[in-house]
Design an enzyme around this catalytic site. Structure first.
Site, short mmCIF file in Angstrom:
data_model
loop_
_atom_site.label_atom_id
_atom_site.label_comp_id
_atom_site.label_asym_id
_atom_site.label_seq_id
_atom_site.Cartn_x
_atom_site.Cartn_y
_atom_site.Cartn_z
N HIS A 253 0.78 -1.24 0.00
CA HIS A 253 0.00 0.00 0.00
C HIS A 253 0.81 1.29 0.00
O HIS A 253 0.27 2.35 0.37
CB HIS A 253 -0.94 0.03 1.23
CG HIS A 253 -2.03 -1.00 1.20
ND1 HIS A 253 -1.78 -2.34 1.31
CD2 HIS A 253 -3.37 -0.89 1.07
CE1 HIS A 253 -2.91 -3.00 1.27
NE2 HIS A 253 -3.89 -2.16 1.12
N GLY B 181 -0.53 -2.53 -5.68
CA GLY B 181 -1.42 -3.63 -5.34
C GLY B 181 -2.83 -3.11 -5.08
O GLY B 181 -3.81 -3.73 -5.46
N HIS B 182 -2.90 -1.97 -4.43
CA HIS B 182 -4.20 -1.33 -4.19
C HIS B 182 -4.26 -0.04 -4.99
O HIS B 182 -3.68 0.97 -4.60
CB HIS B 182 -4.38 -1.02 -2.70
CG HIS B 182 -5.79 -0.69 -2.33
ND1 HIS B 182 -6.60 0.14 -3.08
CD2 HIS B 182 -6.56 -1.11 -1.28
CE1 HIS B 182 -7.80 0.23 -2.51
NE2 HIS B 182 -7.80 -0.52 -1.43
N HIS C 94 -11.13 -7.55 -5.15
CA HIS C 94 -11.44 -6.60 -4.06
C HIS C 94 -12.23 -5.42 -4.64
O HIS C 94 -11.76 -4.72 -5.53
CB HIS C 94 -10.11 -6.13 -3.48
CG HIS C 94 -10.21 -5.28 -2.27
ND1 HIS C 94 -10.01 -3.92 -2.30
CD2 HIS C 94 -10.47 -5.59 -0.98
CE1 HIS C 94 -10.13 -3.42 -1.08
NE2 HIS C 94 -10.41 -4.42 -0.26
N GLU D 262 -12.99 -9.29 0.46
CA GLU D 262 -13.89 -8.12 0.37
C GLU D 262 -14.23 -7.89 -1.10
O GLU D 262 -14.09 -6.79 -1.63
CB GLU D 262 -13.20 -6.89 0.97
CG GLU D 262 -12.67 -7.14 2.39
CD GLU D 262 -11.90 -5.97 2.99
OE1 GLU D 262 -11.24 -5.24 2.23
OE2 GLU D 262 -11.97 -5.77 4.22
N GLU E 31 -18.83 -3.26 1.31
CA GLU E 31 -18.08 -2.31 2.14
C GLU E 31 -18.51 -0.87 1.85
O GLU E 31 -18.72 -0.49 0.69
CB GLU E 31 -16.59 -2.51 1.84
CG GLU E 31 -15.69 -1.65 2.69
CD GLU E 31 -14.20 -1.92 2.41
OE1 GLU E 31 -13.88 -2.97 1.83
OE2 GLU E 31 -13.39 -1.07 2.78
N CYS F 169 -16.69 1.74 1.86
CA CYS F 169 -15.70 2.34 0.95
C CYS F 169 -15.95 1.94 -0.50
O CYS F 169 -15.65 2.72 -1.41
CB CYS F 169 -14.29 1.90 1.33
SG CYS F 169 -13.65 2.74 2.78
N CYS G 48 -10.63 2.34 7.29
CA CYS G 48 -10.73 3.03 6.01
C CYS G 48 -12.07 3.72 5.82
O CYS G 48 -12.16 4.78 5.23
CB CYS G 48 -10.48 2.07 4.86
SG CYS G 48 -11.49 0.60 4.90
N CYS G 49 -13.15 3.11 6.32
CA CYS G 49 -14.49 3.60 5.98
C CYS G 49 -14.89 4.92 6.64
O CYS G 49 -15.37 5.82 5.94
CB CYS G 49 -15.53 2.52 6.25
SG CYS G 49 -15.28 1.03 5.26
#
Lengths: 651, 651
Positions: free
Chosen positions: A134, A185-186, A266, A318, A334, A336, A414-415
């Protein structure tokens, strides 16, 4: 034709409904999250995010604590603050944020690198684990914060930091011999660099996004190369060693984007990636990438989207599962991911001017995104199920991820700050300001001023959306402005009516927008009537989890049954196909909210005391009349723990 | 009053239906599994079980391979062979088994210890990890095999081995200062030692069972003590380090049995444990343990049992979940758990003479146990769902454990040999031979001779159960015998009729048995008519997964819809509450089997080509008539991969 991002200083939300949410974010959420970031909330999981920056800046000694992406919580909070300051100046809050920005700047390395996890904990391992760690994701969020803070306050300090960071990243990644041929990756940095490009017009940023997107999924695979190179170490183990490296579809990196046919992996990663791709496609006039966006959007929305605007049908990863697999109780959805869906939809709208994107954006906003936060602004859902049976959750592992009530904070937080930043930046979603027309996507009450050539079109939207049917659009420009207004006609509305200065108009309706071109002047007034009868929604017949069931929607809001109103065992309630609906304003928590009632049935157990030993006897129940009360789904679980369900048997 | 276990030499199954299964086990399953144990099946996962014994016996060099409980597959195979030899002598097979027994004896240590995993791989770690390592479980299975082989062939070789093994265990475990105060992580030895006690009348074995049962769950906890003692090593890691030690409810060891209120944890462990407890409770006249059995049986059957006789609602821990939580598609319902349920029911019947236990036993046998094996005898289910949607399985982790078709063998191969041994020992379940009455629990065609005092009652049961309604019971004793026959009146039968020598009798009906006392003689004949209309079953109203749905049962068989007969998207089919049923004999795979048809409905998609983009449109379907074809559920997935469901929407 180009897009001008609305200046949020000139866009004041005064919506009776979402305006209160913005106020809640300002008064409660932002201070609450500031406390959380500083570990001052007793019942919440620790964050340590500010302390991480202090340690990285050399202001404090200690260990890094938290997720590898802990920095992003600070960035999202800064972004929420930036947009909030546009709505309402707050010198004290701005001072706090300026101090945080100084701290972030102090934590930045001389070469521009910025990440407290690696700086504090593993300085030698920078850029060695893109698949799992990340770094680019955190950079992306900080870049977004830098852009937002510049736009929101005019201050360049954080923008300078993130430009330096982006320049550093641009030097590290690319096709050059001494550069890393990698990508995150994200995904997140793609959409962030596009925003940075918007603000700076620095073409290297756009080129870097293009590189990240086009390198994605290339063979030999970068994740494998770096995995070998670093001696096969792995950061995440929850699904087995190096699973994030191996399961490349999880990161949408299993094949080049041009070859991908379905929304996969994801869910947050997917919509973040596509937000950047759609932005890039438009600004680079890249028809191939536009086709990628259209194809993957269609798969997602036609086959993998919940009625609530939720995406991600499973907790494992997720992630999306497969076409038409939409379980209501084991879903992830989620918060997010629905925020990311709004972002993706926004960029699609800027490219396509087709109201279907706004329809999905509105669905996500008014249902899952609002539902992600309690009405008190202090409790949050990470996972947003469409059906919950609290008594069962703790005993069956398929529900391990589901909480029956909103939580105070999360180890992976995160949310909550994501909800805060999207609610404070609603102005970006209400309008698409193109040179050829001003598209009104959402009927959130606001007054705005939008540049049209050398002039400015000023207008005010008012009403009581999503509860009442009439929306008023008043032109308030002191000088005449020739322009086109494009009013979204929502997909949920069968019979919208447009009245201009007292006269019904049909307008020029294309792809869900009603176009009105005119020389606008102060006093011009449009009344849009969007009849909101209660709608019965039925699932696509491919979706087995909805067969025989009906869901209710009024306006953009999806409704649900809750135990508090209807008793336990909600599965024993049914709604006749011909029941009439009563709509009425609720009380207490539900004041100013519209509730729905209908006459339905309940299967009642016959003679409980003599209930047969063997549980599957001949019809041990009788059907009795019962009034069913439906509440807006976003407001569920505000009265303690209880059952909830959206899809109800229709009889 | 005491129980005499029927001598299977004097009990010949000639049932047209289950007789064929026994034949299949003899001709196909036993040879096939022998090949599997010797790794001669190319497409199957390796077993290595025989080789492990050869290595332990010093006949071969090599490494142990397989599960820590790999030995038990050999034991269960030996037991199946033993019972099979009772039905049909087979010198060649007996020779093979004798050789295996020699091999087992050779692998036994001088002190009686017997376990190839520890002998070969970790000789210093004997009895250091009861919680996780299945030593007593493997011992239990070998004891069962020793008892069975003695009963089946009269040969003592394996009985001597297992007595020596049991004596060794008796010396290791107990309340003595130098003994281990432990008990198995996976119960099995309790039921096995009770069988060994039945055969040997050695009271130490009964005392040891009592010790194992009563020590279970005591504090300080033995699993923790041994965990500390061995330096916190752990054998299983799939749910985190030492999870099997920590999650004591998984092994029903979280509290003493007397305090347990619900069927909990790993379903096979639970029913194996309770089988031993019920046997012990009866033979030791222990009212407290009897109450434990009644209480836990009731919880299991009234609140956690599937209509198919399956138990274990979740894959995590292959375990029970909670009361009334019975998902149809994510269920585990291991084949072995239903076999264990039959064993538990058998012991309850011996204690209680209440037909409810036989009802459950029959349900488990004719549905999940038969369903665990393909009609070809070469493919097996480990997991037995009530609803499968094959296209979805690979993409949503909640289905990770579900296979759409039966597999050839398993790395964890507990189920296939378990099915073989239960099908070859059906005689133990058909009758409960008490001194005061001969209870007929199952109407499996057979001829039997049962001791009554110094005499013998000979009888023959014939018919074509479970397909046809009439069962004939003929007395074939050459001499008159005064005795009571107790005929089970199945719970699924509303109106059973008993005719004795041509005259209708009502008999003395108590707890589901019709008692007929008489001086029986050759020529006496009872005709039992069990009307088998198709029954509509409804779930307990607490079970949300069955709300609004109906399942069909005829006789003891539960029926299902399969894609092969009804097309895909089975969830779009519904059955009107007033549909009439047609029953008829099937063809091909279904010859000699009764199928059911009814007129139902299908929701068809309107105008597929113009299906709206947005999946939740207003009723995009129309309801059309469609004939629904139901097959016996045990025979599903014998025609390749396809959808299946038991619970159908009732309209």
């Amino acid at each position: 034709m180009s897009i001008m991002e609305p200046d949020l200083h000139k866009l004041k939300i005064n919506d009776p409904f979402l305006g209160q949410y913005q106020q809640l974010v300002r008064n409660v959420v932002i201070p609450y999250q500031w406390d959380a970031l500083n570990d001052r909330i007793a019942e919440a999981e620790p964050s340590h995010a500010i302390t991480n920056f202090r340690i990285a800046a050399g202001l404090e000694h200690g260990e890094f604590y938290g997720m590898v992406f802990q920095d992003s919580d600070v960035a999202k909070w800064l972004e929420a603050v930036a947009w909030s300051l546009c709505q309402k100046p707050d010198p004290e809050l701005e001072k706090t944020a300026d101090d945080v920005i100084d701290l972030v700047a102090a934590a930045q390395c001389d070469d521009g690198y910025l990440n407290t996890y690696f700086t504090v904990k593993a300085p030698g391992e920078r850029w060695t684990n893109l698949a799992e760690c990340h770094e680019l994701y955190c950079a992306g969020h900080m870049i977004e914060a830098g852009v937002a803070y510049f736009q929101g306050t005019g201050k360049r300090a954080l923008l300078d930091v993130v430009c330096k960071l982006a320049d550093h990243i641009d030097s590290v990644f690319g096709a050059g011999e001494n550069q890393l041929h990698g990508y995150p990756g994200h995904p997140e940095i793609e959409l962030a660099l596009m925003r940075l490009y918007d603000v700076t017009q620095e073409s290297r940023y756009l080129t870097l996004v293009k590189y990240f997107v086009e390198e994605r999924g290339a063979q030999p695979h970068f994740y494998d190369i770096e995995y070998e190179k670093r001696g096969k170490t792995s950061h995440w183990h929850n699904y087995g060693p190096a699973w994030m490296v191996k399961d490349k579809a999880y990161s949408q990196a299993h094949q080049p984007l041009t070859e991908q046919q379905t929304a996969i992996g994801h869910a947050v990663r997917f919509v973040y990636l596509m937000t950047g791709v759609a932005h890039l496609a438009r600004l680079s006039n890249d028809e191939s990438k536009r086709q990628d966006c259209l194809r993957l959007w269609n798969n997602m929305v036609q086959r993998q989207l919940y009625i609530t605007g939720g995406i991600g049908s499973q907790s494992s990863g997720e992630a999306f599962s497969s076409d038409y697999d939409l379980p209501n109780d084991t879903v992830y959805a989620e918060s997010c991911a629905s925020i990311g869906l709004m972002m993706f939809a926004r960029r699609m709208l800027e490219m396509e001017a087709d109201s279907q994107y706004a329809d999905v954006m509105e669905r996500a906003l008014y249902n899952t995104v609002l539902g992600g936060m309690a009405l008190d602004g202090k409790h949050f859902f990470y996972v947003n199920p469409l059906e919950v049976h609290p008594k069962t959750l703790a005993f069956n592992h398929i529900y391990d991820h589901v909480k029956p009530v909103r939580q105070r904070w999360f180890g992976c937080a995160c949310c909550p700050p994501n909800i805060a930043r999207v609610l404070t930046s609603l102005g970006h979603y209400i309008y698409t300001a193109r040179t050829d027309a001003l598209f009104i996507n959402l009927y959130v009450g606001n007054s705005a001023a939008v540049p049209v050539g050398d002039n400015e079109l000023q207008l005010r939207i008012s009403g009581n959306y999503p509860w009442q049917e009439q929306v008023k659009i008043d032109i308030t420009s002191p000088v005449k402005v020739e322009h086109t207004l494009a009013l979204r006609l929502p997909d949920w509305c069968a019979d919208p009516q447009v009245v201009l200065n007292g006269e019904a108009v049909t307008g020029d309706v294309r792809q869900g927008y009603c176009y009105l071109t005119r020389c606008w002047q102060e006093g011009d007034s449009i009344t849009l009537t969007l009849p909101m009868p209660v709608r019965r929604l039925y699932g696509n017949p491919q979706v087995r989890q909805q067969a025989g069931k009906v869901a209710l929607q009024r306006g953009p809001l999806v409704y649900c049954l809750e135990e508090a109103d209807n008793g336990a065992a909600l599965h024993n309630l049914s709604l006749p196909a011909d029941s009439a609906f009563r709509v009425f304003e609720g009380k207490g928590l539900f004041s100013h909210k519209i509730l729905i009632q209908a006459e339905g049935f309940v299967q009642r157990v016959l003679k409980v005391e003599s209930q047969p030993l063997w549980q599957y006897d001949r019809a041990p129940t009788t059907r009795e009349a019962q009034t069913l009360t439906f509440i807006p789904w976003f407001s569920w679980a505000n009265r303690g723990e209880g059952e909830m369900r959206i899809w109800v048997d229709e009889v």
